[in-house]
Each structure stands twice: as structure tokens, then as C-alpha cells.
Motif scaffolding. Structure first.
Motif, short mmCIF file in Angstrom:
data_model
loop_
_atom_site.label_atom_id
_atom_site.label_comp_id
_atom_site.label_asym_id
_atom_site.label_seq_id
_atom_site.Cartn_x
_atom_site.Cartn_y
_atom_site.Cartn_z
N ASP A 28 13.16 2.68 -3.40
CA ASP A 28 14.23 1.55 -3.51
C ASP A 28 14.07 0.84 -2.19
N ALA A 29 13.99 1.46 -1.16
CA ALA A 29 14.25 0.88 0.30
C ALA A 29 12.74 0.04 0.48
N LEU A 30 11.72 0.72 -0.38
CA LEU A 30 10.35 -0.12 -0.10
C LEU A 30 10.27 -1.48 -1.00
N PHE A 31 11.04 -1.25 -2.20
CA PHE A 31 11.20 -2.69 -2.90
C PHE A 31 12.02 -3.78 -2.26
N LYS A 32 13.06 -3.04 -1.70
CA LYS A 32 13.88 -4.15 -0.84
C LYS A 32 13.22 -4.90 0.16
N ARG A 33 12.53 -3.86 0.99
CA ARG A 33 11.45 -4.61 1.87
C ARG A 33 10.50 -5.69 1.35
N LEU A 34 10.06 -5.35 0.15
CA LEU A 34 9.01 -6.23 -0.42
C LEU A 34 9.77 -7.48 -0.82
N GLU A 35 11.23 -7.41 -1.17
CA GLU A 35 11.83 -8.42 -1.78
C GLU A 35 12.21 -9.24 -0.52
N GLU A 36 12.44 -8.73 0.53
CA GLU A 36 12.95 -9.43 2.06
C GLU A 36 11.49 -10.34 2.31
N TYR A 37 10.36 -9.66 2.31
CA TYR A 37 9.12 -10.20 2.60
C TYR A 37 8.80 -11.39 1.69
N GLY A 38 9.15 -11.31 0.31
CA GLY A 38 8.80 -12.35 -0.59
C GLY A 38 9.71 -13.75 -0.10
N LYS A 39 11.15 -13.25 0.03
CA LYS A 39 11.75 -14.40 0.41
C LYS A 39 11.52 -15.15 1.51
N ASP A 86 0.97 -1.17 0.05
CA ASP A 86 -0.15 0.01 0.09
C ASP A 86 0.74 1.19 0.13
N VAL A 87 1.92 1.29 0.70
CA VAL A 87 2.86 2.29 0.77
C VAL A 87 3.56 2.59 -0.68
N VAL A 88 3.95 1.57 -1.13
CA VAL A 88 4.52 1.45 -2.67
C VAL A 88 3.49 2.32 -3.48
N SER A 89 2.20 1.54 -3.44
CA SER A 89 1.15 2.16 -4.22
C SER A 89 0.91 3.85 -4.21
N GLN A 90 0.83 4.22 -2.86
CA GLN A 90 0.44 5.59 -2.61
C GLN A 90 1.68 6.44 -2.95
N ALA A 91 3.07 5.80 -2.99
CA ALA A 91 4.06 6.82 -3.52
C ALA A 91 4.04 6.72 -4.98
N VAL A 92 3.66 5.70 -5.72
CA VAL A 92 3.56 5.63 -7.08
C VAL A 92 2.42 6.63 -7.40
N TYR A 93 1.28 6.50 -7.07
CA TYR A 93 0.24 7.32 -7.07
C TYR A 93 0.68 8.94 -7.20
N ALA A 94 1.40 9.08 -5.96
CA ALA A 94 1.76 10.46 -5.57
C ALA A 94 2.89 11.04 -6.22
N ARG A 95 3.79 9.97 -6.88
CA ARG A 95 4.81 10.36 -7.83
C ARG A 95 6.11 10.78 -6.60
N ASP A 96 5.97 9.81 -5.49
CA ASP A 96 6.88 10.38 -4.48
C ASP A 96 8.03 9.04 -4.65
N TRP A 97 9.11 9.39 -5.26
CA TRP A 97 9.97 8.37 -5.75
C TRP A 97 11.32 8.24 -4.36
N ALA A 98 11.36 8.98 -3.48
CA ALA A 98 12.23 9.10 -2.55
C ALA A 98 12.87 7.61 -2.20
N SER A 118 11.77 4.09 -17.88
CA SER A 118 11.81 5.18 -17.01
C SER A 118 12.24 6.22 -17.76
N ILE A 119 12.02 7.23 -17.27
CA ILE A 119 12.56 8.74 -18.13
C ILE A 119 12.33 9.90 -17.10
N VAL A 120 13.46 10.79 -17.17
CA VAL A 120 13.43 11.88 -16.56
C VAL A 120 13.44 12.95 -17.38
N LEU A 121 12.62 14.03 -17.20
CA LEU A 121 12.47 15.27 -17.87
C LEU A 121 13.28 16.48 -17.19
#
Length: 173
Positions: free
Chosen positions: A50-61, A35-47, A166-169
Motif C-alpha cells: 500500500d505504501a509503495l502504491f501511494k508513492r507511485l501515485e505521488e510520483y504520477g501526480k 521495481d520494488v513493487v514488482s519484486q514484492a508481487v513476485y515474492a508475494r510480499d504484501w506487507a 483478491s482472495i485470501v485463503l
């Protein structure tokens, strides 16, 4: 005080119940992180993405390890209950348990399956949202810059595939 001795089947059943409870608790944490990842993506808050994705990966393992443990316990339980199949079905196994253990295990198993389904649907919705946005941005860039005809170039002048992962303007449109 009277000591009650549990049979091997009851011990394995209690261990299975414990593993399923751990999986459910992990799925709750995974769902909250998703949910936190989704909210960050919807709000375009990319800060902190990476840490959230690592946490999700750890949960997956961790979930995979619990799944392996549960599978091993179910296999042992199936053998103790007289099943000759390598992997008898969950409900086949539980049908031979005491009513209380059967009820407890099937209730937890259903909840586990529903939680997995909820997380899978949330993940699919997020992937659909990201894919839709990628397509909109790609279509916009093709319309805004028709002279490129879908070609993008790296800063070294090499042609880059126009599929945008990915794209950066560096300017506001």
C-alpha cells in the motif's frame, strides 16, 4: 568580468531542458519504486505494498505537473520562434534552436521517451503476470471445487462474482 545576456528563446530553452531533466530524475525514482513493487508481487510480499502504491501515485501526480509545465514552456517557446500552431511538434521547435541547445534538448527528450517506454513495458509485464496468476487461480478453484460452478459467496451468504481481484485463503492447499 563580461556579462552575457541571454535571449528569451535561450531562457525558455534552458527552462525546458531543466524540466526535462527533472522528469528524467523522477522517472528514475519511479522506475526504482516500480521495481520494488514488482519484486514484492513476485515474492508475494504484501506487507508494504500500500505504501509503495501511494508513492507511485505521488510520483504520477508530480510527473503530470512537470508535463504540464513542459507543455506550457514548449508552447511559449514555439510562439517566440514564430510558430502560429497551438502545439508545434517538438522537433519543429528544436530545429530552430542553436545547435548546442538543439543537441542538448533532443538528447534529453529521447532519453525521456526511452525511460517512459521502459516503465510502460515493465508495468505491462507486471499486469500480464498478475492477470496470468489470477486466471490460473480461478481455473484451479473451478477445478478443485466443481460443486460451486464458479459461484462464490460472501460471509453474509450473498453470491459474489467469481472474477477474483483478491482472495485470501485460510488454509494451505
Amino acid at each position: 568580468m563580461k556579462t552575457i545576456k541571454m535571449s528569451e528563446i535561450e531562457i525558455l530553452s534552458v527552462q525546458c531542458i531543466s524540466v526535462i531533466q527533472k522528469e528524467i530524475a523522477l522517472l528514475e525514482r519511479l522506475g526504482a519504486a516500480q521495481d520494488v513493487v514488482s519484486q514484492a508481487v513476485y515474492a508475494r510480499d504484501w506487507a508494504d505494498l500500500d505504501a509503495l502504491f501511494k508513492r507511485l501515485e505521488e510520483y504520477g501526480k508530480e510527473f503530470e505537473m512537470l508535463e504540464q509545465e513542459r507543455s506550457k514552456l514548449f508552447s511559449e517557446l514555439g510562439k517566440k520562434l514564430g510558430f502560429t500552431d497551438e502545439k508545434p511538434g517538438f522537433y519543429n521547435i528544436t530545429s530552430r534552436l542553436s545547435p548546442e541547445l538543439r543537441r542538448q534538448m533532443t538528447d534529453l527528450y529521447r532519453r525521456l521517451k526511452l525511460d517512459v517506454l521502459k516503465i510502460r513495458l515493465a508495468n505491462e509485464n507486471l499486469n500480464h503476470y498478475i492477470a496470468s496468476n489470477r486466471m490460473v487461480i480461478s481455473d484451479f478453484l473451478q477445478a478443485a471445487f466443481p460443486d460451486r460452478k464458479g459461484k462464490l459467496y460472501s460471509r453474509h451468504g450473498r453470491e459474489v462474482h467469481s472474477e477474483m481481484r483478491s482472495i485470501v485463503l485460510d488454509r494451505s492447499l
